[in-house]
Design a protein around this motif. Structure first.
Motif, mmCIF file in Angstrom:
data_model
loop_
_atom_site.group_PDB
_atom_site.id
_atom_site.type_symbol
_atom_site.label_atom_id
_atom_site.label_comp_id
_atom_site.label_asym_id
_atom_site.label_seq_id
_atom_site.Cartn_x
_atom_site.Cartn_y
_atom_site.Cartn_z
ATOM 1 N N ASN A 266 -0.608 1.597 -5.012
ATOM 2 C CA ASN A 266 0.579 1.799 -4.466
ATOM 3 C C ASN A 266 1.842 0.914 -4.933
ATOM 4 O OD1 ASN A 266 -0.704 4.279 -3.523
ATOM 5 N ND2 ASN A 266 -0.838 3.066 -1.401
ATOM 6 N N GLU A 267 1.255 -0.621 -5.026
ATOM 7 C CA GLU A 267 2.123 -1.447 -5.330
ATOM 8 C C GLU A 267 2.674 -1.190 -6.674
ATOM 9 O OE1 GLU A 267 2.258 -6.217 -5.699
ATOM 10 O OE2 GLU A 267 0.474 -5.133 -5.112
ATOM 11 N N PHE A 268 1.887 -0.776 -7.827
ATOM 12 C CA PHE A 268 2.046 -0.259 -9.045
ATOM 13 C C PHE A 268 3.097 0.726 -8.914
ATOM 14 C CE2 PHE A 268 1.656 2.753 -12.332
ATOM 15 C CZ PHE A 268 1.935 1.994 -13.326
ATOM 16 N N PHE A 269 2.963 1.801 -8.348
ATOM 17 C CA PHE A 269 3.829 2.958 -8.269
ATOM 18 C C PHE A 269 5.243 2.507 -7.852
ATOM 19 C CE2 PHE A 269 -0.098 5.690 -7.706
ATOM 20 C CZ PHE A 269 0.038 6.210 -8.867
ATOM 21 N N ALA A 270 5.215 1.787 -6.792
ATOM 22 C CA ALA A 270 6.660 1.197 -6.180
ATOM 23 C C ALA A 270 7.428 0.628 -7.163
ATOM 24 C CB ALA A 270 6.326 0.516 -4.843
ATOM 25 N N ASP A 271 6.619 -0.633 -7.874
ATOM 26 C CA ASP A 271 7.296 -1.514 -8.566
ATOM 27 C C ASP A 271 7.582 -0.897 -9.849
ATOM 28 O OD1 ASP A 271 6.858 -3.484 -6.910
ATOM 29 O OD2 ASP A 271 5.106 -4.320 -8.229
ATOM 30 N N ARG A 272 6.975 -0.102 -10.562
ATOM 31 C CA ARG A 272 7.389 0.727 -11.403
ATOM 32 C C ARG A 272 8.553 1.702 -11.453
ATOM 33 N NH1 ARG A 272 3.944 5.924 -13.095
ATOM 34 N NH2 ARG A 272 4.998 6.610 -11.224
ATOM 35 N N ASP A 273 8.601 2.591 -10.103
ATOM 36 C CA ASP A 273 9.717 3.393 -9.947
ATOM 37 C C ASP A 273 11.056 2.605 -9.594
ATOM 38 O OD1 ASP A 273 7.756 5.431 -9.932
ATOM 39 O OD2 ASP A 273 7.928 6.001 -8.117
ATOM 40 N N ALA A 274 10.765 1.395 -9.078
ATOM 41 C CA ALA A 274 12.178 0.605 -8.762
ATOM 42 C C ALA A 274 12.510 0.005 -10.289
ATOM 43 C CB ALA A 274 11.710 -0.631 -7.831
ATOM 44 N N TRP A 275 11.568 -0.257 -11.065
ATOM 45 C CA TRP A 275 11.935 -0.817 -12.483
ATOM 46 C C TRP A 275 12.707 0.293 -13.263
ATOM 47 C CZ3 TRP A 275 11.645 0.324 -17.598
ATOM 48 C CH2 TRP A 275 11.791 -0.711 -18.477
ATOM 49 N N TRP A 276 12.177 1.508 -13.227
ATOM 50 C CA TRP A 276 12.869 2.842 -13.639
ATOM 51 C C TRP A 276 14.312 3.029 -13.361
ATOM 52 C CZ3 TRP A 276 8.308 7.088 -13.506
ATOM 53 C CH2 TRP A 276 7.487 6.651 -14.398
ATOM 54 N N ARG A 277 14.444 2.921 -12.142
ATOM 55 C CA ARG A 277 15.698 3.150 -11.494
ATOM 56 C C ARG A 277 16.573 2.168 -11.784
ATOM 57 N NH1 ARG A 277 17.745 6.648 -8.049
ATOM 58 N NH2 ARG A 277 15.778 7.624 -7.430
ATOM 59 N N LYS A 278 16.299 0.870 -11.777
ATOM 60 C CA LYS A 278 17.430 -0.366 -12.069
ATOM 61 C C LYS A 278 17.819 -0.271 -13.611
ATOM 62 C CE LYS A 278 17.556 -5.266 -11.721
ATOM 63 N NZ LYS A 278 16.704 -6.607 -11.546
ATOM 64 N N SER A 279 16.704 0.122 -14.340
ATOM 65 C CA SER A 279 16.700 0.356 -15.874
ATOM 66 C C SER A 279 17.759 1.419 -16.210
ATOM 67 C CB SER A 279 15.460 0.250 -16.410
ATOM 68 O OG SER A 279 14.855 -0.948 -16.521
ATOM 69 N N ALA A 280 17.424 2.498 -15.629
ATOM 70 C CA ALA A 280 18.365 3.702 -15.492
ATOM 71 C C ALA A 280 19.804 3.389 -15.220
ATOM 72 C CB ALA A 280 17.653 4.825 -14.840
ATOM 73 N N GLU A 281 19.797 2.833 -14.109
ATOM 74 C CA GLU A 281 21.246 2.532 -13.617
ATOM 75 C C GLU A 281 21.974 1.565 -14.865
ATOM 76 O OE1 GLU A 281 20.768 0.935 -9.898
ATOM 77 O OE2 GLU A 281 20.537 2.847 -9.119
#
Length: 368
Positions: A266-281
């Motif tokens: 779950n920690e991986f999912f949360a960190d990955r999604d946050a990284w995707w959103r930050k990089s997408a922005e």
């Protein structure tokens, strides 16, 4: 689906049926021996007449003959039943995996997530290309790194195996017992949670760079492609849920250990999604594409990021956008598919061959 417990019960039933008569014969033999001893001792007492002794002890000869026949028949029946049992076990039961009795309380709900093949087929029909998820940008969280953080308790070290220290025999057994074993040829295994009764790796959880696969005795194997979804796991005791559905129930793992292990996921999912959103922005087209594909429950936001990635020339995003627009705006769909096909995307090239695009192909003169 494997229901291998039925096989062992059938073998045992046959063994019992053939051996039961033999076992009864052994009981008769024991009874006759007891009778002979009892009669002999009774007739040896003072006051017993001569003819009574002769008659009773003559009868003992018949008892001994019956006992001998019973012993021979009983031993033969048991031996024959044992041979038959071993023969069936060797030629029929040995080839079955996970020969254990299915437990009613472990049978999961009938409505289960799709298998890997069905998942890939459904995704392909929507335009999503699996290849787009296998490439990681620099700095993007990787599940392999998070798996290394798992620290099993002393009692679980025989059951928790983390790459590269996954025993080859257990890994081969785990892959061989999975329904998607053919699709695992190119997969990199990260972790094996061995929930098998005999530590053979056939049951439990197998984690690769694409899938979480759960397999238990008497239960249909369940597979999640974690690349497509961001919802995490919820552990309650020895049961594991995802998306509100029970997807696994362990027998040989404690709830605390499971909570720690799935907490790392779950920690991986949360960190990955946050990284995707930050990089997408920040304008990263690969992150925009992955974020769009993971937002399956939010179509509006998913389409927003998909269009952003397509406008930056992401070939798979262009093909997916064209596919999604085919029914609502076929002319724009044709343009996006054409741009994707021009970059060599085979999925878009196949979509463009459809008759629904004939008029736009003639109008624009675009051919791939």
């Amino acid at each position: 689906m494997e229901r291998s417990g039925d096989g062992i019960f059938a073998i045992l039933s046959m063994f019992s049926a053939i051996s039961s008569v033999g076992i009864a014969a052994v009981v008769v033999f024991i009874y006759q021996v007891v009778a002979v001893i009892s009669v002999w001792r009774a007739t040896a007492k003072p006051g017993v007449s001569f003819w009574t002794k002769v008659f009773c002890r003559y009868a003992l000869i018949l008892n001994l003959m019956i006992a001998a026949v019973a012993l021979r028949f009983g031993a033969g029946g048991i031996i024959f039943g044992g041979i038959l049992y071993l023969a069936f076990w060797f030629f029929w039961g040995k080839g079955r995996t996970g020969v254990q009795s299915p437990r009613a309380e472990r049978v999961l709900p009938a409505e289960m997530p799709k298998t890997v093949k069905e998942k890939i087929d459904s995704v392909a029909s929507g335009g999503i290309d699996l290849a787009g998820f296998s490439r990681n940008n620099a700095g993007e969280p990787r599940l392999a790194d998070y798996v290394q953080r798992v620290t099993p308790s002393a009692s679980m070290k025989k059951r928790v195996h983390i790459a590269p220290d996954i025993p080859a025999g257990k890994l081969a057994s785990a892959i061989g017992s999975r329904h998607f074993k053919a699709g695992l040829k190119n997969q990199q295994p990260f972790m094996l949670l061995d929930d098998s009764g005999r530590f053979d790796g056939k049951h439990g959880l197998l984690v690769t760079d694409e899938f979480f696969d759960f397999s238990f005795p008497g239960i249909e194997a369940v597979t999640f492609s974690y690349s497509f979804h961001s919802d995490g796991f919820d552990v309650k005791g020895q049961s594991v849920y995802r998306g509100g559905r029970k997807c696994a129930e362990f027998s040989n793992f404690k709830g605390d250990d499971l909570a720690k292990i799935f907490g790392v996921f779950n920690e991986f999912f949360a960190d990955r999604d946050a990284w995707w959103r930050k990089s997408a922005e920040k304008g990263d087209r690969n992150a925009q594409f992955k974020l769009a594909s993971s937002l399956v429950g939010n179509k509006e936001e998913s389409m927003h990021w998909l269009r952003k990635a397509a406008e930056q020339g992401h070939p798979i995003a262009q093909g997916n956008l064209g596919t999604y627009l085919t029914s609502s705006d076929p002319e724009e769909a044709f343009l996006w598919l054409s741009r994707s096909a021009a970059q060599g995307n085979e999925h878009s090239q196949r979509r463009l061959a459809g008759k629904e695009f004939d008029s736009y192909r003639n109008k624009t003169g675009i051919t791939i």
